[in-house]
Design a protein around this motif. Structure first.
Motif, PDB file in Angstrom:
ATOM      1  N   ILE A 147     125.628  19.864  80.322  1.00  0.00           N
ATOM      2  CA  ILE A 147     124.174  19.214  80.431  1.00  0.00           C
ATOM      3  C   ILE A 147     123.281  20.440  80.994  1.00  0.00           C
ATOM      4  CG2 ILE A 147     125.084  17.053  81.216  1.00  0.00           C
ATOM      5  CD1 ILE A 147     124.832  17.571  84.071  1.00  0.00           C
ATOM      6  N   LEU A 148     121.905  20.034  80.614  1.00  0.00           N
ATOM      7  CA  LEU A 148     121.031  21.180  80.985  1.00  0.00           C
ATOM      8  C   LEU A 148     120.721  20.798  82.592  1.00  0.00           C
ATOM      9  CD1 LEU A 148     118.324  21.256  78.151  1.00  0.00           C
ATOM     10  CD2 LEU A 148     120.276  22.884  78.746  1.00  0.00           C
ATOM     11  N   THR A 149     120.339  21.740  83.347  1.00  0.00           N
ATOM     12  CA  THR A 149     120.039  21.735  84.708  1.00  0.00           C
ATOM     13  C   THR A 149     118.311  21.611  84.550  1.00  0.00           C
ATOM     14  OG1 THR A 149     119.697  24.288  84.980  1.00  0.00           O
ATOM     15  CG2 THR A 149     121.835  23.134  85.563  1.00  0.00           C
ATOM     16  N   LYS A 187     116.054  23.144  81.322  1.00  0.00           N
ATOM     17  CA  LYS A 187     114.985  22.101  80.808  1.00  0.00           C
ATOM     18  C   LYS A 187     113.574  22.877  80.842  1.00  0.00           C
ATOM     19  CE  LYS A 187     117.118  17.725  82.127  1.00  0.00           C
ATOM     20  NZ  LYS A 187     117.201  16.585  83.010  1.00  0.00           N
ATOM     21  N   GLN A 188     113.469  23.522  81.876  1.00  0.00           N
ATOM     22  CA  GLN A 188     112.081  24.400  82.094  1.00  0.00           C
ATOM     23  C   GLN A 188     112.106  25.439  80.965  1.00  0.00           C
ATOM     24  OE1 GLN A 188     111.596  25.251  85.945  1.00  0.00           O
ATOM     25  NE2 GLN A 188     110.686  23.121  86.559  1.00  0.00           N
ATOM     26  N   GLU A 214     111.666  24.494  77.344  1.00  0.00           N
ATOM     27  CA  GLU A 214     110.311  24.098  77.073  1.00  0.00           C
ATOM     28  C   GLU A 214     109.511  25.378  76.771  1.00  0.00           C
ATOM     29  OE1 GLU A 214     108.351  21.896  79.965  1.00  0.00           O
ATOM     30  OE2 GLU A 214     110.031  20.116  80.144  1.00  0.00           O
ATOM     31  N   GLU A 215     109.980  26.567  77.409  1.00  0.00           N
ATOM     32  CA  GLU A 215     109.315  27.786  77.092  1.00  0.00           C
ATOM     33  C   GLU A 215     109.839  28.425  75.816  1.00  0.00           C
ATOM     34  OE1 GLU A 215     106.515  29.050  78.872  1.00  0.00           O
ATOM     35  OE2 GLU A 215     106.679  27.195  79.803  1.00  0.00           O
ATOM     36  N   MET A 216     111.038  28.130  75.664  1.00  0.00           N
ATOM     37  CA  MET A 216     111.781  28.472  74.351  1.00  0.00           C
ATOM     38  C   MET A 216     110.972  28.004  73.103  1.00  0.00           C
ATOM     39  SD  MET A 216     115.615  29.316  75.244  1.00  0.00           S
ATOM     40  CE  MET A 216     116.313  29.901  73.693  1.00  0.00           C
ATOM     41  N   GLN A 217     110.985  26.577  73.447  1.00  0.00           N
ATOM     42  CA  GLN A 217     110.299  25.785  72.258  1.00  0.00           C
ATOM     43  C   GLN A 217     108.843  26.323  71.894  1.00  0.00           C
ATOM     44  OE1 GLN A 217     111.835  23.270  70.653  1.00  0.00           O
ATOM     45  NE2 GLN A 217     109.906  23.025  69.287  1.00  0.00           N
ATOM     46  N   LYS A 218     107.890  26.608  73.123  1.00  0.00           N
ATOM     47  CA  LYS A 218     106.826  26.981  72.628  1.00  0.00           C
ATOM     48  C   LYS A 218     106.686  28.405  72.107  1.00  0.00           C
ATOM     49  CE  LYS A 218     104.786  25.200  76.925  1.00  0.00           C
ATOM     50  NZ  LYS A 218     104.318  25.477  78.271  1.00  0.00           N
ATOM     51  N   THR A 219     107.722  29.471  72.130  1.00  0.00           N
ATOM     52  CA  THR A 219     107.695  30.743  71.573  1.00  0.00           C
ATOM     53  C   THR A 219     108.241  30.436  70.328  1.00  0.00           C
ATOM     54  OG1 THR A 219     108.360  31.792  73.887  1.00  0.00           O
ATOM     55  CG2 THR A 219     109.188  32.829  71.824  1.00  0.00           C
ATOM     56  N   TRP A 220     109.254  29.565  70.245  1.00  0.00           N
ATOM     57  CA  TRP A 220     109.651  29.252  68.852  1.00  0.00           C
ATOM     58  C   TRP A 220     108.730  29.011  67.817  1.00  0.00           C
ATOM     59  CZ3 TRP A 220     112.912  30.248  65.107  1.00  0.00           C
ATOM     60  CH2 TRP A 220     113.295  29.489  64.078  1.00  0.00           C
TER      61      TRP A 220
END
Length: 122
Positions: free
Chosen positions: A79-81, A85-86, A89-95
């Motif tokens: 599971i993600l801690t 999760k945070q 979210e940052e990786m998603q923005k970078t992607w």
């Protein structure tokens, strides 16, 4: 340069991002991650996955819990801690930024290629 090596390196670069996305949907067993990654043609083997999961766990991005199984030994579900999760979210923005940038470059190259094909040769 070997194309297969370049392809492997590109996949490795996004493997952590894909794994974290899979885990973000809820508790997941490692073999289920392997199945999904393989189905998505992101080839990965257990020898790659488990060290990555351990590194993410040691970084505080993942946790796991043991669940008893009626068909064998207990299973470890990841599971993600909150920190994970945070981080995701940052990786998603970078992607999104990276994907848009690469798409822009590729389109310009394709447009230039199409223009060159349309020009008459002497």
């Amino acid at each position: 340069m070997n194309i297969e090596n370049a392809q492997v390196q590109m996949r490795k670069g996004i493997l952590e991002f894909c794994i974290m996305h899979i885990i973000s949907r809820g508790e997941v067993y490692a073999s289920d991650m392997l199945d999904e990654l393989t189905s998505a043609k992101i080839m990965v083997v257990e020898g790659t996955l488990y060290p990555l999961l351990t590194r993410l766990k040691n970084s505080g991005l993942l946790d796991y819990k043991w669940v008893e199984s009626s068909s064998g030994p207990p299973r470890k579900y990841y599971i993600l801690t909150d920190m994970g999760k945070q981080f995701l979210e940052e990786m998603q923005k970078t992607w999104i930024e990276l994907s848009d940038s690469v798409h822009t470059i590729v389109l310009k190259t394709q447009d230039l290629g199409a223009k060159n094909e349309q020009q008459p040769t002497n």
